[in-house]
Design an enzyme around this catalytic site. Structure first.
Site, PDB file in Angstrom:
ATOM      1  CD  GLU A 180      -2.718  -1.403   2.360  1.00  0.00           C
ATOM      2  OE1 GLU A 180      -2.556  -0.643   3.347  1.00  0.00           O
ATOM      3  OE2 GLU A 180      -3.384  -2.450   2.375  1.00  0.00           O
ATOM      4  CG  ASN A 183      10.654   1.637   2.311  1.00  0.00           C
ATOM      5  OD1 ASN A 183      11.315   0.867   1.610  1.00  0.00           O
ATOM      6  ND2 ASN A 183      10.977   2.910   2.454  1.00  0.00           N
ATOM      7  CG  ASP A 207      16.079  -3.914 -11.037  1.00  0.00           C
ATOM      8  OD1 ASP A 207      15.930  -5.149 -11.048  1.00  0.00           O
ATOM      9  OD2 ASP A 207      16.472  -3.267 -12.020  1.00  0.00           O
ATOM     10  NE  ARG A 320      11.348   5.903 -13.344  1.00  0.00           N
ATOM     11  CZ  ARG A 320      10.880   4.658 -13.306  1.00  0.00           C
ATOM     12  NH1 ARG A 320      10.001   4.252 -14.203  1.00  0.00           N
ATOM     13  NH2 ARG A 320      11.311   3.814 -12.380  1.00  0.00           N
TER      14      ARG A 320
HETATM   15  N1  LIG Z   1       2.229   0.488  -2.871  1.00  0.00           N
HETATM   16  C1  LIG Z   1       3.272   1.249  -3.205  1.00  0.00           C
HETATM   17  N2  LIG Z   1       3.108   2.580  -3.425  1.00  0.00           N
HETATM   18  C2  LIG Z   1       4.146   3.351  -3.805  1.00  0.00           C
HETATM   19  N3  LIG Z   1       5.416   2.887  -3.962  1.00  0.00           N
HETATM   20  C3  LIG Z   1       5.626   1.584  -3.751  1.00  0.00           C
HETATM   21  C4  LIG Z   1       4.578   0.701  -3.370  1.00  0.00           C
HETATM   22  N4  LIG Z   1       5.089  -0.539  -3.238  1.00  0.00           N
HETATM   23  C5  LIG Z   1       6.410  -0.438  -3.512  1.00  0.00           C
HETATM   24  N5  LIG Z   1       6.737   0.821  -3.834  1.00  0.00           N
HETATM   25  C6  LIG Z   1       8.042   1.368  -4.237  1.00  0.00           C
HETATM   26  O1  LIG Z   1       8.042   1.568  -5.652  1.00  0.00           O
HETATM   27  C7  LIG Z   1       9.390   1.651  -6.098  1.00  0.00           C
HETATM   28  C8  LIG Z   1       9.544   1.215  -7.531  1.00  0.00           C
HETATM   29  O2  LIG Z   1       9.047  -0.044  -7.689  1.00  0.00           O
HETATM   30  P1  LIG Z   1       9.597  -1.140  -8.670  1.00  0.00           P
HETATM   31  O3  LIG Z   1      11.011  -1.394  -8.463  1.00  0.00           O
HETATM   32  O4  LIG Z   1       8.660  -2.296  -8.507  1.00  0.00           O
HETATM   33  O5  LIG Z   1       9.339  -0.531 -10.133  1.00  0.00           O
HETATM   34  P2  LIG Z   1      10.221   0.351 -11.099  1.00  0.00           P
HETATM   35  O6  LIG Z   1      10.995   1.362 -10.345  1.00  0.00           O
HETATM   36  O7  LIG Z   1       9.313   0.826 -12.163  1.00  0.00           O
HETATM   37  O8  LIG Z   1      11.184  -0.708 -11.755  1.00  0.00           O
HETATM   38  P3  LIG Z   1      12.793  -0.862 -11.710  1.00  0.00           P
HETATM   39  O9  LIG Z   1      13.172  -0.787 -10.274  1.00  0.00           O
HETATM   40  O10 LIG Z   1      13.024  -2.220 -12.312  1.00  0.00           O
HETATM   41  O11 LIG Z   1      13.365   0.245 -12.520  1.00  0.00           O
HETATM   42  C9  LIG Z   1      10.174   0.788  -5.150  1.00  0.00           C
HETATM   43  O12 LIG Z   1      11.254   1.522  -4.669  1.00  0.00           O
HETATM   44  C10 LIG Z   1       9.209   0.442  -4.017  1.00  0.00           C
HETATM   45  O13 LIG Z   1       9.777   0.740  -2.746  1.00  0.00           O
HETATM   46  C1  LIG Z   2      22.825   7.729 -25.233  1.00  0.00           C
HETATM   47  C2  LIG Z   2      22.852   6.216 -25.442  1.00  0.00           C
HETATM   48  C3  LIG Z   2      22.750   5.518 -24.130  1.00  0.00           C
HETATM   49  C4  LIG Z   2      22.791   4.008 -24.245  1.00  0.00           C
HETATM   50  C5  LIG Z   2      23.091   3.464 -22.889  1.00  0.00           C
HETATM   51  C6  LIG Z   2      22.705   2.057 -22.722  1.00  0.00           C
HETATM   52  C7  LIG Z   2      23.241   1.507 -21.435  1.00  0.00           C
HETATM   53  C8  LIG Z   2      22.157   0.883 -20.636  1.00  0.00           C
HETATM   54  C9  LIG Z   2      22.728   0.181 -19.428  1.00  0.00           C
HETATM   55  C10 LIG Z   2      21.663   0.026 -18.398  1.00  0.00           C
HETATM   56  C11 LIG Z   2      22.228  -0.620 -17.168  1.00  0.00           C
HETATM   57  C12 LIG Z   2      21.223  -0.602 -16.087  1.00  0.00           C
HETATM   58  C13 LIG Z   2      21.765  -1.218 -14.856  1.00  0.00           C
HETATM   59  C14 LIG Z   2      20.656  -1.424 -13.893  1.00  0.00           C
HETATM   60  C15 LIG Z   2      20.380  -0.594 -12.911  1.00  0.00           C
HETATM   61  C16 LIG Z   2      19.209  -0.804 -12.024  1.00  0.00           C
HETATM   62  O1  LIG Z   2      19.673  -1.138 -10.767  1.00  0.00           O
HETATM   63  C17 LIG Z   2      18.388   0.453 -11.932  1.00  0.00           C
HETATM   64  C18 LIG Z   2      17.086   0.196 -11.216  1.00  0.00           C
HETATM   65  O2  LIG Z   2      16.244  -0.570 -11.968  1.00  0.00           O
HETATM   66  N1  LIG Z   2      18.088   0.972 -13.235  1.00  0.00           N
HETATM   67  C19 LIG Z   2      18.605   2.109 -13.676  1.00  0.00           C
HETATM   68  C20 LIG Z   2      18.286   2.512 -15.080  1.00  0.00           C
HETATM   69  O3  LIG Z   2      19.283   2.822 -12.987  1.00  0.00           O
END
Ligand SMILES: Nc1ncnc2c1ncn2[C@@H]1O[C@H](COP(=O)(O)OP(=O)(O)OP(=O)(O)O)[C@@H](O)[C@H]1O
Ligand SMILES: CCCCCCCCCCCCC/C=C/[C@@H](O)[C@H](CO)NC(C)=O
Ligand SMILES: [Ca+2]
Length: 555
Positions: A180, A183, A207, A320
Site C-alpha cells: 500500500e 517500504n 529492482d 523515463r
Molecule cells: N504500494 C506502493 N506505493 C508506492 N510505492 C511503492 C509501493 N510498493 C512499492 N513501492 C516502491 O516503488 C518503487 C519502484 O518499484 P519497482 O522497483 O517495482 O518498479 P520500477 O521502479 O518501475 O522498476 P525498476 O526498479 O526495475 O526500474 C520501489 O522503490 C518500491 O519501494
Molecule cells: C545515449 C545512449 C545511451 C545508451 C546506454 C545504454 C546503457 C544501458 C545500461 C543500463 C544498465 C542498467 C543497470 C541497472 C540498474 C538498475 O539497478 C536500476 C534500477 O532498476 N536501473 C537504472 C536505469 O538505474
C-alpha cells in the site's frame, strides 16, 4: 550414463498414437511404437523417424487426472475427436512440464496420456506425484508481495493472470500482500511476518521492489542473529529463505541477469521447480553507519544523475530512463574524487575475460569455496581493512564521468550483455568501472558499446578492476558541506561553478544510484558479501536447449 531402474512402463495413447511411456527416478519418456512412421525430409533416401520425447522429473510441474471427453482441446480450439481415437483408452492423465522456448524463455506445456484402465491411470498419477514429493527443494508455501505501481503498473494483473494459476497447478499455497506504500514489504518482513511458515518470498515488481525485499530479509536475519549491520567489516549471516522475482518493473535487471529474460511465466516456473542461485550482496556504509545493500549496480556520476532526474518523471513509466539518460548524456557532468579499492586476488576470472557467468558457474563455485574456507574477505581483519594506504589497497584520484560497481553483469533489455558482461553472480567480488572525464563523443562510444558487440572497456579513459571492497570520497565533502550540496542546498555552496562555462552552475557532487535507489551520501564504503542471499533461479542457461535430447522434442 547409468541406466535408472524403471518405476513404471506402459503403452498409452497420445493424440491417437500408441506410445511406450516410461518413468524412472529422473526422466519421463515417451516413444512412439512403430505403427505409423513419420517421414523426415532432407536426405537423398527416404528416412523414417519415430517420435521419442523426454522430460526430466525435476521439470515436471504437476500431474492431474483428466476427464476423457469425446471432445478434446487441441492448440486452443475445441476439436471433435473421433470416437475411434480413444477407443479402448477411456482414462487419462495430464502432465504439465517445463518447455524451453527461445531466449531463455520457459513455458508450461501439457501432455495428456490415455490409459486402458482406471487403476493404471491412477497408478501413473500416484507414482509421478511420489517422485515430485521427493524433490525437497521445491517450495510449498510462499509469501508474495506485489507492488501495484512498479513499471507499467501491471504487477497485480501479471500475478493474477500468469503466475497464480501456475502456483495453484503446482499445489503451492501463498499468502499475498499487495503493498500500500513504499517500504511496506520491507517493514512487514522486518517486523511483522512469521517467516517460519514459508519456504520463500516472492517479489512482484522491479529492482526497487526487490531491493525492499532483500533489505527486509537481510536486516531481519542479522537482527535475529544479533549481528550489527553498522560495522562495515562485519561478517553477515546468510538468509535462509530464497527469493523469487516476478518481473513487473521498469528495468528488471536482477531478474534478467539471473534468468536471461524478464518474463513472469519463466520466473514462476523457476520458482516452482525450486531452483537456487546464490547471489553476492554489497553492503554500503557511510561513517560507520549502514546505508543500504546492493546486488546489481552502484553507480555514481552518469547513472546516479540519470536516476535522480528520472525519479522526478515516474509518471512517464519505464520511458523515463531513456529521457533522463539522453538528458544526462547531454549535460556531460564529471565529478572529482578519490576511489580506493581492495583488488580481489587469487581468484579465477577477470572482468576482461570472455567467460560468462552461466548456470552452474564454475568460477562462482570455486571462488565462493575459497572464501568460505579461509574467510578471506571478512577476516574481521582490522589490519587489512584499515590499511587503506597499505600495499593491498589501490588509490585513484581523478575526474570521473561515471564510477560503476557491478556485482553482476547488470544485463537488462536495454543492454543485453550488461555493464560488466563477465561479472559473476556469486563470486564474492564486484567489478569497479572507472570512466574518466573524456569528450562527449568518446563517452557516447563507451555507452553505445553496452548495446552492441563492442568492448566498452577497450577505451583509454575506461578502466575496470575486480574488487572485494572500495571506498569513494568526493573532492567536496567536508562535514555538512556534502549534505548541503546533495540536498540541493542552494545556500552557500549550492552553485559552485567549475569549468562549465555553458551552464555556469554544475553540481560538484553526484549521487549514488544503489540498485535504483538514491543514496543520501556521496562518501561511501562498500564491501561484498559472497553468496549472502539465494534466488529461485539457476543463472542463465548456456544455450537454448532446442537441440537437447532431454526436452520434449524428437530425439
Ligand atoms: N504500494 C506502493 N506505493 C508506492 N510505492 C511503492 C509501493 N510498493 C512499492 N513501492 C516502491 O516503488 C518503487 C519502484 O518499484 P519497482 O522497483 O517495482 O518498479 P520500477 O521502479 O518501475 O522498476 P525498476 O526498479 O526495475 O526500474 C520501489 O522503490 C518500491 O519501494
Ligand atoms: C545515449 C545512449 C545511451 C545508451 C546506454 C545504454 C546503457 C544501458 C545500461 C543500463 C544498465 C542498467 C543497470 C541497472 C540498474 C538498475 O539497478 C536500476 C534500477 O532498476 N536501473 C537504472 C536505469 O538505474
Ligand atoms: Ca559478483
Amino acid at each position: 550414463m547409468e541406466k535408472q531402474p524403471r518405476l513404471l512402463s506402459s503403452q498409452l495413447l497420445l493424440k491417437s498414437r500408441v506410445f511406450e511411456v516410461t518413468l524412472n527416478r529422473s526422466l519421463l519418456t515417451w516413444k512412439e511404437i512403430q505403427t505409423k512412421k513419420k517421414r523426415v525430409s532432407g536426405g537423398a533416401h527416404n528416412t523414417f523417424k519415430v517420435g521419442s520425447y523426454c522430460v526430466p522429473v525435476s521439470e515436471i510441474v504437476a500431474v492431474r487426472e483428466t476427464e476423457v471427453d469425446s471432445r478434446t482441446k487441441d492448440e486452443g480450439r475445441w476439436q471433435k475427436m473421433s470416437q475411434r481415437s480413444t477407443e479402448g483408452y477411456p482414462y487419462a492423465f495430464t502432465v504439465s512440464y517445463v518447455e524451453r522456448a527461445r531466449q531463455h524463455r520457459w513455458r508450461c506445456s501439457d501432455v495428456t496420456f490415455h490409459c486402458s484402465d482406471g487403476s493404471l491411470c491412477l497408478q501413473w498419477i500416484q507414482t509421478i506425484r511420489e517422485q515430485l514429493a521427493l524433490l525437497t527443494s521445491r517450495p510449498k508455501h510462499l509469501l508474495v508481495y506485489i507492488n501495484p505501481y512498479g513499471g507499467k503498473q501491471q504487477g497485480k494483473r501479471i500475478y493474477e493472470e500468469k503466475v497464480a494459476p501456475l502456483f495453484s497447478r503446482a499445489s503451492i499455497s501463498t499468502d499475498v500482500i499487495v503493498t500500500e506504500y513504499a517500504n511496506h514489504a520491507r517493514d512487514h518482513l522486518l517486523k511483522g511476518a512469521d517467516l517460519r511458515k514459508y519456504d520463500g518470498v516472492v517479489c512482484v515488481g522491479g529492482d526497487g521492489m526487490f531491493s525492499e525485499i532483500i533489505h527486509g530479509l537481510i536486516s531481519r536475519t542479522q537482527r535475529d542473529a544479533g549481528v550489527d549491520q553498522n560495522r562495515p567489516e562485519q561478517k553477515l549471516v546468510s538468509c535462509g529463505l530464497r527469493i523469487g522475482i516476478i518481473p513487473a518493473g521498469s528495468t528488471d535487471c536482477i531478474c534478467y541477469a539471473t534468468v536471461g529474460i524478464n518474463d513472469p511465466v519463466t520466473s514462476a516456473l523457476h520458482i516452482i521447480v525450486g531452483d537456487s542461485q546464490p547471489l553476492d550482496v554489497c553492503s554500503v556504509h557511510h561513517n560507520n553507519t549502514f546505508l543500504r545493500y546492493s546486488v546489481s549496480l552502484l553507480g555514481y556520476g552518469f547513472y546516479g544523475d540519470v536516476l535522480t532526474d528520472s525519479e522526478r518523471k515516474r509518471w512517464m513509466g519505464p520511458a523515463r530512463y531513456d529521457f533522463s539518460g539522453f538528458k544526462t548524456f547531454l549535460t556531460h557532468h564529471y565529478y572529482e574524487g578519490t576511489i580506493s579499492f581492495l583488488p580481489a586476488t587469487n581468484i579465477l576470472g577477470t572482468p576482461r575475460d570472455k567467460t560468462r557467468c552461466r548456470a552452474g558457474c564454475y568460477i562462482c563455485q570455486h571462488n565462493g569455496q575459497l572464501l568460505s574456507e579461509d574467510g578471506q574477505a571478512y577476516k574481521t581483519d582490522e589490519d587489512t581493512f584499515h590499511s587503506e594506504y597499505g600495499s593491498d589497497w589501490r588509490v585513484i584520484r581523478g575526474r570521473f564521468l561515471a564510477i560503476n560497481a557491478a556485482s553482476m553483469s547488470c544485463a537488462c533489455p536495454r543492454s543485453p550483455k550488461g555493464l560488466s558482461p563477465s561479472a559473476h553472480l556469486a563470486d564474492g567480488t564486484t567489478d569497479l568501472i572507472l570512466v574518466r572525464k573524456c569528450s562527449r563523443i568518446n563517452f557516447l562510444r563507451h555507452l553505445l558499446r553496452h548495446t552492441n558487440k563492442g568492448d566498452q572497456f577497450d577505451l583509454s579513459f575506461v578502466e575496470v578492476h575486480r574488487v572485494r571492497r572500495f571506498r569513494f570520497v568526493p573532492k567536496y565533502c567536508e562535514g555538512d558541506l556534502e549534505l548541503d550540496l546533495r540536498e540541493g542546498g542552494r545556500g552557500l555552496f549550492g552553485h559552485i561553478c567549475r569549468d562549465h562555462p555553458a551552464c555556469g552552475c554544475a553540481p560538484v557532487n553526484s549521487s549514488w544510484n544503489c540498485d535504483g535507489e538514491i543514496l543520501p551520501h556521496a562518501t561511501i564504503e562498500v564491501g561484498v558479501h559472497c553468496q549472502l542471499i539465494r534466488l529461485f533461479a539457476r543463472g542463465i542457461e548456456e544455450q537454448p536447449m532446442f537441440d537437447d535430447p532431454c526436452v520434449p522434442s524428437v530425439i
